[in-house]
Scaffold this motif. Structure first.
Motif, PDB file in Angstrom:
ATOM      1  N   VAL A  48       7.641   6.866 -48.409  1.00  0.00           N
ATOM      2  CA  VAL A  48       7.938   7.059 -47.111  1.00  0.00           C
ATOM      3  C   VAL A  48       6.840   7.253 -46.400  1.00  0.00           C
ATOM      4  CG1 VAL A  48       7.108   9.742 -47.218  1.00  0.00           C
ATOM      5  CG2 VAL A  48       9.008   9.652 -45.561  1.00  0.00           C
ATOM      6  N   LEU A  49       7.238   7.198 -44.413  1.00  0.00           N
ATOM      7  CA  LEU A  49       6.145   6.609 -43.860  1.00  0.00           C
ATOM      8  C   LEU A  49       5.899   7.370 -42.767  1.00  0.00           C
ATOM      9  CD1 LEU A  49       3.771   4.607 -43.443  1.00  0.00           C
ATOM     10  CD2 LEU A  49       5.641   2.963 -41.925  1.00  0.00           C
ATOM     11  N   LEU A  50       5.367   8.314 -42.509  1.00  0.00           N
ATOM     12  CA  LEU A  50       5.315   9.334 -41.435  1.00  0.00           C
ATOM     13  C   LEU A  50       4.674   9.019 -40.573  1.00  0.00           C
ATOM     14  CD1 LEU A  50       6.505  12.187 -40.786  1.00  0.00           C
ATOM     15  CD2 LEU A  50       4.109  12.598 -41.801  1.00  0.00           C
ATOM     16  N   LEU A  51       5.010   8.911 -38.862  1.00  0.00           N
ATOM     17  CA  LEU A  51       3.830   8.868 -37.981  1.00  0.00           C
ATOM     18  C   LEU A  51       3.632  10.113 -37.212  1.00  0.00           C
ATOM     19  CD1 LEU A  51       4.571   5.388 -36.541  1.00  0.00           C
ATOM     20  CD2 LEU A  51       3.274   5.670 -38.575  1.00  0.00           C
ATOM     21  N   LEU A  52       2.208  10.074 -36.976  1.00  0.00           N
ATOM     22  CA  LEU A  52       2.390  11.445 -36.367  1.00  0.00           C
ATOM     23  C   LEU A  52       1.066  11.107 -35.262  1.00  0.00           C
ATOM     24  CD1 LEU A  52       0.612  12.682 -38.843  1.00  0.00           C
ATOM     25  CD2 LEU A  52       2.725  14.065 -38.138  1.00  0.00           C
TER      26      LEU A  52
END
Ligand SMILES: CC(C)(COP(=O)(O)OP(=O)(O)OC[C@H]1O[C@@H](n2cnc3c(N)ncnc32)[C@H](O)[C@@H]1OP(=O)(O)O)[C@@H](O)C(=O)NCCC(=O)NCCS
Length: 167
Positions: free
Chosen positions: A77-81
């Motif tokens: 999973v690729l999460l952007l913050l």
């Protein structure tokens, strides 16, 4: 930065699913997952490399989590913050076909949501193809609700459903 290990609660049986931060040495494995799981709108190899580097250098910009089962990297999973935003964004999630329907995507989402909470975010959002019934069911089953639709969002002009979950 040391790798974050997020395991399910309790003693870890052999071959339990483990979520941890993906490293630059896993570019090939992640590219293989991307190729197996998406026929279009793939993240390019150079894009994956950039996200991996960003995840290592600036953990509050992007976080790349991989799920492992034994020696197999089965999904990510690729999460952007984004800076100055209370909203985290799931940019992509995928599990290889041989390991689907075993709860890995749910585990990955839980890991991404924990990271988002740790980083002070209070909501998490994503876009999903409106014809991706499996993914929509997955997200709905863990509390995401749709709040918007974007016409012609994907390469083949399929619309996106935007979904959100309060954290
Ligand atoms: C969508 C995807 C990530 C799901 O991964 P997974 O590990 O199989 O999902 P899980 O096992 O955690 O499933 C959790 C729930 O999601 C739903 N679900 C998952 N796959 C489903 C399918 N093929 N059909 C119907 N519901 C499905 C079910 O509610 C499932 O719960 P259940 O097995 O108890 O019924 C995986 O199918 C995939 O990688 N697809 C290709 C890439 C993709 O579409 N990514 C999403 C982009 S927005």
């Amino acid at each position: 930065m040391s790798a974050t290990i997020i395991t399910k609660a309790g003693p870890t049986p052999p071959h339990a699913d483990t979520i941890r931060e993906a490293g630059p040495g896993e570019l090939d494995a992640l590219a293989a997952i991307e190729n197996q799981c998406f026929s279009m709108d793939r993240i390019s190899r150079s894009g994956l490399r950039r996200f991996l580097t960003r995840s290592r250098q600036n953990p509050w910009g992007a976080r790349f989590l991989a799920v492992e089962h034994g020696a197999c990297i089965c999904g990510y999973v690729l999460l952007l913050l984004r800076r100055n935003s209370l909203i985290a964004r799931i940019y992509s999630i995928a599990v290889i076909p041989e390991h689907r329907r075993m709860g890995m995507a749910r585990t990955l989402l839980a890991g991404a949501e924990s990271v988002a909470v740790e980083s002070g975010r209070n909501r998490i959002r994503l876009e999903v193809r409106e014809d991706n019934a499996a993914a929509i069911r997955l997200y709905s089953s863990v509390g995401y609700g749709s709040f918007d639709r974007i016409e012609q969002y994907y390469e083949d002009r399929t619309a996106a459903i935007r979904m959100e979950k309060p954290l």
